[in-house]
Design a protein around this motif. Structure first.
Motif, PDB file in Angstrom:
ATOM      1  N   ASN A  13      53.699  25.650  86.973  1.00  0.00           N
ATOM      2  CA  ASN A  13      53.909  26.068  88.356  1.00  0.00           C
ATOM      3  C   ASN A  13      53.867  24.901  89.341  1.00  0.00           C
ATOM      4  O   ASN A  13      54.081  25.076  90.529  1.00  0.00           O
ATOM      5  CB  ASN A  13      52.975  27.209  88.763  1.00  0.00           C
ATOM      6  CG  ASN A  13      51.512  26.831  88.720  1.00  0.00           C
ATOM      7  OD1 ASN A  13      51.175  25.665  88.460  1.00  0.00           O
ATOM      8  ND2 ASN A  13      50.635  27.777  88.965  1.00  0.00           N
ATOM      9  N   LYS A  14      53.604  23.709  88.829  1.00  0.00           N
ATOM     10  CA  LYS A  14      53.708  22.493  89.640  1.00  0.00           C
ATOM     11  C   LYS A  14      54.479  21.445  88.860  1.00  0.00           C
ATOM     12  O   LYS A  14      54.433  21.442  87.641  1.00  0.00           O
ATOM     13  CB  LYS A  14      52.318  21.937  89.950  1.00  0.00           C
ATOM     14  CG  LYS A  14      51.694  22.506  91.198  1.00  0.00           C
ATOM     15  CD  LYS A  14      50.364  21.816  91.486  1.00  0.00           C
ATOM     16  CE  LYS A  14      49.653  22.476  92.650  1.00  0.00           C
ATOM     17  NZ  LYS A  14      48.273  21.976  92.772  1.00  0.00           N
ATOM     18  N   GLY A  15      55.162  20.566  89.567  1.00  0.00           N
ATOM     19  CA  GLY A  15      55.872  19.483  88.887  1.00  0.00           C
ATOM     20  C   GLY A  15      57.215  19.929  88.323  1.00  0.00           C
ATOM     21  O   GLY A  15      57.758  20.951  88.747  1.00  0.00           O
TER      22      GLY A  15
END
Ligand code: ZN
Length: 111
Positions: free
Chosen positions: A89-91
């Motif tokens: 959910n990040k990156g």
């Protein structure tokens, strides 16, 4: 996201996966057009006037298409039925999947 999935499938020469994503993308396009989802998202002040001009019949068609669009974002597996989400959910996005793994669309088009 389906476009990214198609590109990834193309990159890895996964032809069946690419064809399946093509079909999904076509279906999603049709539902987005029917549900006017893009108009909902663009400008909230515009759509109120437009909705006011709709007949009940026209509006029920939009609602139906919108429901179908949301349904299309969920897993078919009755014991799952989760909405798809992107991991991590990040990156850099690597995959779009559901909780049970029946939907697992690769988004990675590089090493
Ligand atoms: Zn699932």
């Amino acid at each position: 996201m389906l476009e990214a999935g198609k590109k990834a499938a193309d990159h890895w020469k996964r032809e069946n996966e690419k064809a399946a994503l093509d079909a999904k993308r076509a279906k999603a396009k049709e539902l987005i057009a029917k549900s006017k989802a893009e108009e909902w998202a663009i400008n909230p002040s515009v759509h109120f006037n437009q909705w006011a001009n709709f007949s009940a019949y026209e509006f029920s068609g939009v609602v139906k298409a919108f429901r179908e669009l949301l349904e299309n974002l969920r897993c078919d597996n009755e014991s799952c039925k989760s909405y798809v989400y992107v991991v991590p959910n990040k990156g850099t996005r690597e995959a779009m999947r559901c909780n049970c793994g029946a939907i697992n669309i690769n988004l990675k088009a590089h090493k």
